[in-house]
Design an enzyme around this catalytic site. Structure first.
Site, PDB file in Angstrom:
ATOM      1  N   ALA A  75       0.844  -1.202   0.000  1.00 29.26           N
ATOM      2  CA  ALA A  75       0.000   0.000   0.000  1.00 29.26           C
ATOM      3  C   ALA A  75       0.878   1.250   0.000  1.00 29.26           C
ATOM      4  CB  ALA A  75      -0.928  -0.003   1.202  1.00 29.26           C
ATOM      5  N   THR A  76       2.033   1.159   0.619  1.00 31.50           N
ATOM      6  CA  THR A  76       2.963   2.304   0.617  1.00 31.50           C
ATOM      7  C   THR A  76       3.329   2.652  -0.819  1.00 31.50           C
ATOM      8  OG1 THR A  76       3.853   1.712   2.773  1.00 31.50           O
ATOM      9  CG2 THR A  76       5.266   3.067   1.361  1.00 31.50           C
ATOM     10  N   ASN A 154      -5.776   3.907  10.700  1.00 32.13           N
ATOM     11  CA  ASN A 154      -4.993   2.727  11.085  1.00 32.13           C
ATOM     12  C   ASN A 154      -4.550   2.689  12.543  1.00 32.13           C
ATOM     13  OD1 ASN A 154      -3.473   4.812   9.372  1.00 32.13           O
ATOM     14  ND2 ASN A 154      -1.855   3.980  10.676  1.00 32.13           N
ATOM     15  N   GLN A 182      -6.941  -0.688   5.814  1.00 30.46           N
ATOM     16  CA  GLN A 182      -7.487  -1.278   7.045  1.00 30.46           C
ATOM     17  C   GLN A 182      -8.957  -1.637   6.891  1.00 30.46           C
ATOM     18  OE1 GLN A 182      -5.775  -2.120   9.719  1.00 30.46           O
ATOM     19  NE2 GLN A 182      -3.857  -1.093   9.264  1.00 30.46           N
ATOM     20  N   SER A 202      -3.454  -3.354   0.609  1.00 32.86           N
ATOM     21  CA  SER A 202      -2.302  -4.217   0.822  1.00 32.86           C
ATOM     22  C   SER A 202      -2.753  -5.627   1.170  1.00 32.86           C
ATOM     23  CB  SER A 202      -1.505  -3.629   1.986  1.00 32.86           C
ATOM     24  OG  SER A 202      -0.320  -4.332   2.166  1.00 32.86           O
ATOM     25  N   HIS A 204      -1.121  -7.984   2.948  1.00 37.88           N
ATOM     26  CA  HIS A 204      -0.767  -8.577   4.249  1.00 37.88           C
ATOM     27  C   HIS A 204      -1.632  -8.088   5.403  1.00 37.88           C
ATOM     28  CE1 HIS A 204       1.667  -5.333   6.316  1.00 37.88           C
ATOM     29  NE2 HIS A 204       1.639  -4.857   5.103  1.00 37.88           N
ATOM     30  N   THR A 240       9.163  -7.586 -13.187  1.00 39.85           N
ATOM     31  CA  THR A 240       8.462  -8.871 -13.297  1.00 39.85           C
ATOM     32  C   THR A 240       7.485  -9.049 -12.135  1.00 39.85           C
ATOM     33  OG1 THR A 240      10.388  -9.782 -14.395  1.00 39.85           O
ATOM     34  CG2 THR A 240       8.844 -11.372 -13.443  1.00 39.85           C
ATOM     35  N   CYS A 329       9.482   6.408  17.513  1.00 42.16           N
ATOM     36  CA  CYS A 329      10.690   7.044  17.996  1.00 42.16           C
ATOM     37  C   CYS A 329      11.077   8.183  17.047  1.00 42.16           C
ATOM     38  CB  CYS A 329      11.807   6.014  18.072  1.00 42.16           C
ATOM     39  SG  CYS A 329      13.230   6.639  18.925  1.00 42.16           S
TER      40      CYS A 329
END
Ligand code: PLP
Length: 385
Positions: A75-76, A154, A182, A202, A204, A240, A329
């Site tokens: 998705a990025t 998200n 999401q 996405s 995953h 590919t 962080c």
């Protein structure tokens, strides 16, 4: 940190989902075959047929034509292609892209729009965010070239104003990029009805393999490629194709359609069992985003007063629970995410207190009760400090 081999109760399905067993088997079978869909020999033709079959199935699920689907790595990447691909078209016309977005969008949209702005390719305008975690759409989108409004956030699971965005788009506003990464597991996405120009998602996040995502919708015809060097994916994404992964993605989408109601019911039940247990144990808590019907089923961004989100994640990890916080962080210090800060401006403790708990298809009631008990223990510690 939990030790290797120690059982972990995985409650971070918003970050990624385990790959479904049947899909894993099919991918493993296909991975053993030589599959370059651009080759002209028989194995190449077979790969091409499987790729196009997967594309057609995906297109039917999303209610677009197969030529309006671009498979890529994540998705990025989909959001990068959408934003950079449109901005490039505008640049060639000597124009800066006017983007309307918000702090709720995933970092791949926030940081990419910021990058385009820093290079003089876009002007970025931010929608206000309500304390309930919704982006507030304007009355009209006159003067906006591209609206970025995701379907579900998200970090909180809060459902966004899709009906409002559909109205704006139909009223003749600019293009609309809708990140449904999401959302798709919980609700169907029919692009023709939604009215979005571009939809990103996405594999995953829906029990499919990592390493594959898509950008779909009539807007793909208006993009310029960001990765060049081959004719794949309608000249929009050279390289590919990973046919086995794309096959697995299409299977995951099909399963999400077929199992959606049962999964949603399961997740709603887990959420209510968990919240009831917290209440029975007398644990003061708030759910960011509010009532269950404002959020994705079972998607909980929880705050226990006095408990820091990042500390809670570490403490729970030590007890064998994998959850996440809304903090990242930044220059050596943990900072609440832009989305949570936009919901609670000036209240760092509130924004930094979020613990994101996202159960999945294999999560049990016992898992949720055990988590509630551990959170109660952590809550008692901070309240007696
Ligand atoms: N958009 C949203 C709303 C997400 O939740 C995520 C991942 O968490 C992404 C985009 C990025 O997805 P990917 O991991 O496929 O790059």
């Amino acid at each position: 940190m939990a030790k290797e081999g120690q059982p972990v109760i995985f409650l971070d399905h918003a970050s990624t989902t385990p790959v479904d067993a049947m899909i894993r088997e099919e991918i493993a079978r296909l991975m053993a075959l030589p599959m370059n869909a651009s080759s002209d020999h028989v194995p190449g033709q077979q790969a091409r047929a499987l790729l196009e079959e997967s594309r057609a199935e995906t297109a039917a699920i999303l209610a677009v034509s197969p030529g309006e689907i671009v498979f890529l790595s994540s998705a990025t990447e989909a959001n990068n292609l959408a934003l950079r691909g449109i901005a490039e078209v505008w640049r060639r016309q000597g124009r800066r892209l006017r983007v309307l977005t918000s702090d709720l969008e995933h970092s791949c949209i926030r940081e990419t729009t910021a990058d385009l702005a820093s290079r003089g390719l876009a002007d970025v305008f931010a929608m206000p965010v309500t304390p309930g975690g919704r982006a507030q759409l304007p009355e009209t989108s006159d003067g906006v070239d591209l609206l970025c409004l995701m379907a579900a956030q998200n970090e909180t699971g809060v459902l966004q104003d899709l009906a409002g965005a559909t109205r704006l788009r139909r009223a003749g506003g600019g293009l609309w990029l809708c990140d449904v990464t999401q959302f798709f597991g919980a609700a169907p996405v029919r692009i023709a009805d939604l009215g979005a120009d571009l939809v990103s998602m996405s594999s995953h996040k829906v029990y499919g393999p990592p390493g594959v995502g898509l950008l779909a919708g009539p807007g793909v015809k208006r993009l310029l490629p960001m990765i060049t060097g081959g004719p794949q994916e309608g000249d929009l994404r050279a390289g590919t194709q990973p046919v086995a992964l794309i096959r697995g993605f299409a299977m995951a989408l099909r399963q999400a359609e077929d199992r959606r109601e049962a999964r949603n019911q399961h997740l709603r039940n887990l959420e209510s069992v968990f919240l009831r247990r917290l209440a029975d144990l007398g644990v003061a808590h708030e759910v960011n985003g509010g009532a269950a019907d404002a959020r994705l089923p079972g998607f909980l961004s929880l705050r226990i007063p006095g408990l820091d989100g990042a500390d809670a994640v570490v403490a729970l990890d030590g007890r064998g629970f994998a959850v996440s916080s809304g903090a990242a962080c930044a220059t050596g210090v943990m900072e609440a995410s832009p989305a949570l800060r936009a919901m609670f401006p000036g209240d760092e403790a509130r924004a930094g207190g979020a613990v994101r708990i996202t159960p999945g298809a294999a999560t049990t009631v016992a898992d949720m009760l055990a988590l509630a008990d551990s959170l109660a223990e952590l809550g008692r510690r901070v309240s007696t400090k």
